[in-house]
Motif scaffolding. Sequence first.
Motif, PDB file in Angstrom:
ATOM      1  N   ASN A  22      11.693  -4.772   8.578  1.00 28.62           N
ATOM      2  CA  ASN A  22      10.557  -4.187   7.862  1.00 28.62           C
ATOM      3  C   ASN A  22       9.394  -5.178   7.747  1.00 28.62           C
ATOM      4  N   ALA A  23       9.213  -5.975   8.803  1.00 27.41           N
ATOM      5  CA  ALA A  23       8.140  -6.978   8.795  1.00 27.41           C
ATOM      6  C   ALA A  23       7.420  -7.010  10.133  1.00 27.41           C
ATOM      7  N   ASP A  24       7.252  -5.824  10.744  1.00 26.59           N
ATOM      8  CA  ASP A  24       6.626  -5.777  12.066  1.00 26.59           C
ATOM      9  C   ASP A  24       5.207  -6.339  12.063  1.00 26.59           C
ATOM     10  N   ALA A  25       4.550  -6.319  10.909  1.00 28.64           N
ATOM     11  CA  ALA A  25       3.193  -6.869  10.839  1.00 28.64           C
ATOM     12  C   ALA A  25       3.177  -8.363  11.128  1.00 28.64           C
ATOM     13  N   GLY A  38       0.802  -1.230   0.000  1.00 29.47           N
ATOM     14  CA  GLY A  38       0.000   0.000   0.000  1.00 29.47           C
ATOM     15  C   GLY A  38       0.822   1.260   0.000  1.00 29.47           C
ATOM     16  N   THR A  39       2.114   1.174   0.259  1.00 26.57           N
ATOM     17  CA  THR A  39       2.960   2.376   0.313  1.00 26.57           C
ATOM     18  C   THR A  39       4.116   2.327  -0.671  1.00 26.57           C
ATOM     19  N   GLY A  40       4.119   1.335  -1.553  1.00 23.07           N
ATOM     20  CA  GLY A  40       5.168   1.266  -2.554  1.00 23.07           C
ATOM     21  C   GLY A  40       6.104   0.105  -2.344  1.00 23.07           C
ATOM     22  N   TRP A  41       6.869  -0.201  -3.381  1.00 28.87           N
ATOM     23  CA  TRP A  41       7.750  -1.358  -3.352  1.00 28.87           C
ATOM     24  C   TRP A  41       8.915  -1.181  -2.374  1.00 28.87           C
ATOM     25  N   GLU A  42       9.156   0.052  -1.933  1.00 27.57           N
ATOM     26  CA  GLU A  42      10.251   0.252  -0.983  1.00 27.57           C
ATOM     27  C   GLU A  42       9.940  -0.341   0.385  1.00 27.57           C
ATOM     28  N   ASP A  43       8.699  -0.719   0.637  1.00 29.58           N
ATOM     29  CA  ASP A  43       8.316  -1.285   1.934  1.00 29.58           C
ATOM     30  C   ASP A  43       8.226  -2.802   1.902  1.00 29.58           C
ATOM     31  N   LEU A  44       8.957  -3.431   1.012  1.00 32.91           N
ATOM     32  CA  LEU A  44       9.023  -4.887   1.023  1.00 32.91           C
ATOM     33  C   LEU A  44       9.829  -5.362   2.231  1.00 32.91           C
ATOM     34  N   ILE A  45       9.617  -6.621   2.617  1.00 30.83           N
ATOM     35  CA  ILE A  45      10.355  -7.216   3.730  1.00 30.83           C
ATOM     36  C   ILE A  45      11.826  -7.328   3.356  1.00 30.83           C
TER      37      ILE A  45
END
Length: 676
Positions: free
Chosen positions: A402-405, A382-389
């Motif tokens: 980058n995987a706090d979810a 939802g915020t772009g490919w820069e937020d991949l794990i």
Amino acid sequence: MERLLNVIMTIGSRSRIDRAQLFDVIPDYANAESDDAAEKMFERDKAAILELGLPLVSERDTWDESRVLYRIAGGESTGALDVTPQEYTVLLAASRAWDDAAAGGAARRVRSKLLSLGIEADPDLLRRTPRGSLESLPVLTPLLEAVTQSRRVQFSYRTADGRLSDRTLEPWVVAVHEGRWYAWGHDVDRAEARLFRASRVETYPRLKGRATADRPRHTSIAEALERADAGADTARAVLDVEPFKALALRDQLGAPLEERRIELPELPRTQVRRRVLAETRWITLLSPQPWRRELAGVLTGVARVHEGPAELAALESATPRSGPRIRVSPSGTDHLSRLIGEASYVLSRGEVELEQIAEEFAISTEQVITDLQVLFVCGDLGTGWEDLIEAEWDSGIVRVRNADALRRPLRLSAPESTALLAGLATLDPAAGEESEVVDSARRKLSAHLGEEEREEVGRAQEPAPSEQPSGVPDDGSAAPAPAGAHEVGGGTGAARRQGVLRAVREALAEGDSLVIRYSPPTTPGTTVRVVRPLELLTVGTRSYVRAHCELAGEERRFRLDRIVEVLPDDAATSDPGSVSQEAGASSSGRVAGGSWLRLQGGGRWIAEAFEADEIRDGESGESFAHLPDPVRSALVDAVIEAGGSAEVLEPAELRDEIVTISWGAAERHGDGQSVG
């Protein structure tokens, strides 16, 4: 699977998101052939997320009721299992009882979900906790689901006499007895309660409609077995038992180790008969006299069947039986459960060695890398490919960012909780001083399941001394319970067992050797051994210590209930009342090359108990089973226990041994014969 992980990351990374936003950012939804196709895809994904154990919540927007918002709940509302590090440790040990390669989805997901809790196991407690052994079957997941959802289930079932038929069952309870799974419930076609052995289910069970029969208020496998005993011929039997033999029986009754005359509580005739036959080398029935004469006849029949060369023509003409028609591959949900578990496991620790992850999740390092490569291409879209794990595994060290979810524990479903309860039950026989931790973990797991009043679900039933759960009849209905299925007391044996177990645990912790006084299964008296314990393990309700034996010069398994006592270190020679070490050393062993058996009715359980690698069906209704390298003494005892329903065909020397033992026991039970 990648789509589902992206959906989880996208929903879980924000406080809430509506369906339209989600459909815009998830490529598979956006590129669907139609809005209807995207809706159906999303509904399947929602069901899968809930099945994983993630608390997906949908709610109406307070400002616009036509707008539905989605979020993954956090904090205490997740409903994850709340356990102490000690309770977590025994649960983790219980999850090892499963063979992940053969188990169904419920069992396969349990370990991943436990590891997602982010709790550190107590290494000392984990080392002391025994390794259990639990029958692992892919048919269990739908059977467990049928219980928890009150559904009917259909499958093909092979009865104990070898017949294959289609069955429709409304299961009331799916539970473990002696490490084996059973289902008890309402047989729709026969309109009565029936008991089924899960390993005899030969097609993947299909859920078919709602259950309609009234479920009994109290249900357990023990109850199914005990019902058949109502009105049975019962008596208080008196036995003559060789000193230092039948130690499990002595422990149950609190009888001294050298006492010969032992009286049983009032039990059905069939149970007493099986108890005596199972250890007929060492036990003679003194009374009642009619039961004694019956045993003499049974033993005479066993001896005569095995005299002379075996007839092999029927074996050679028998038809090889095909295996069960069950082919189940790990589902995407199983794989995703492991991916989330791995990510949560690493996130809670910062960084973890690659080999450690592989060991904890019981997979190869290559599979761990494959899983990390999947994580690497997923994330919050939802915020772009820069937020991949971000996942890396340089130099054998794994880091996930980058995987706090995914940093949240996964809830156990009802079938998964039941599967874990069964794994806990395998620890009971050797729980020792940790029994309170096992009990508290079981209570919390039962509470999590929401069935505290029914703790029997998934637990082992009353222990039986024989090698097999003989309470399953030829047609799958309720049948006489196995020998020892009723509790027969307690007493001094408990203190002896606890002392032996404590000494073994201490030796394991320190890496020390022990001097034990052991009761061999096939020779009189006892023998003294010097052993170095390597591992505690349980199989069914039997507990063993795997140890290096100085006398044998190799690793051996010693049954804990046959260890009479632990001696001082300077007592490494046989005491005056024991058998020589040489006699004890040669009394056991396996049947090299395996053994062929002819089995009928009440003897077919032997093929399952000894894990036959080939079964053939004869023209006259009998079956033939090949047992690969069985333990010699255990097989001889099992064939005699079958009371004429089993015959060893090969090797010939095994037939001769059965003849010798059976004739001797028949003479002891003959009219006019006295013992001691």
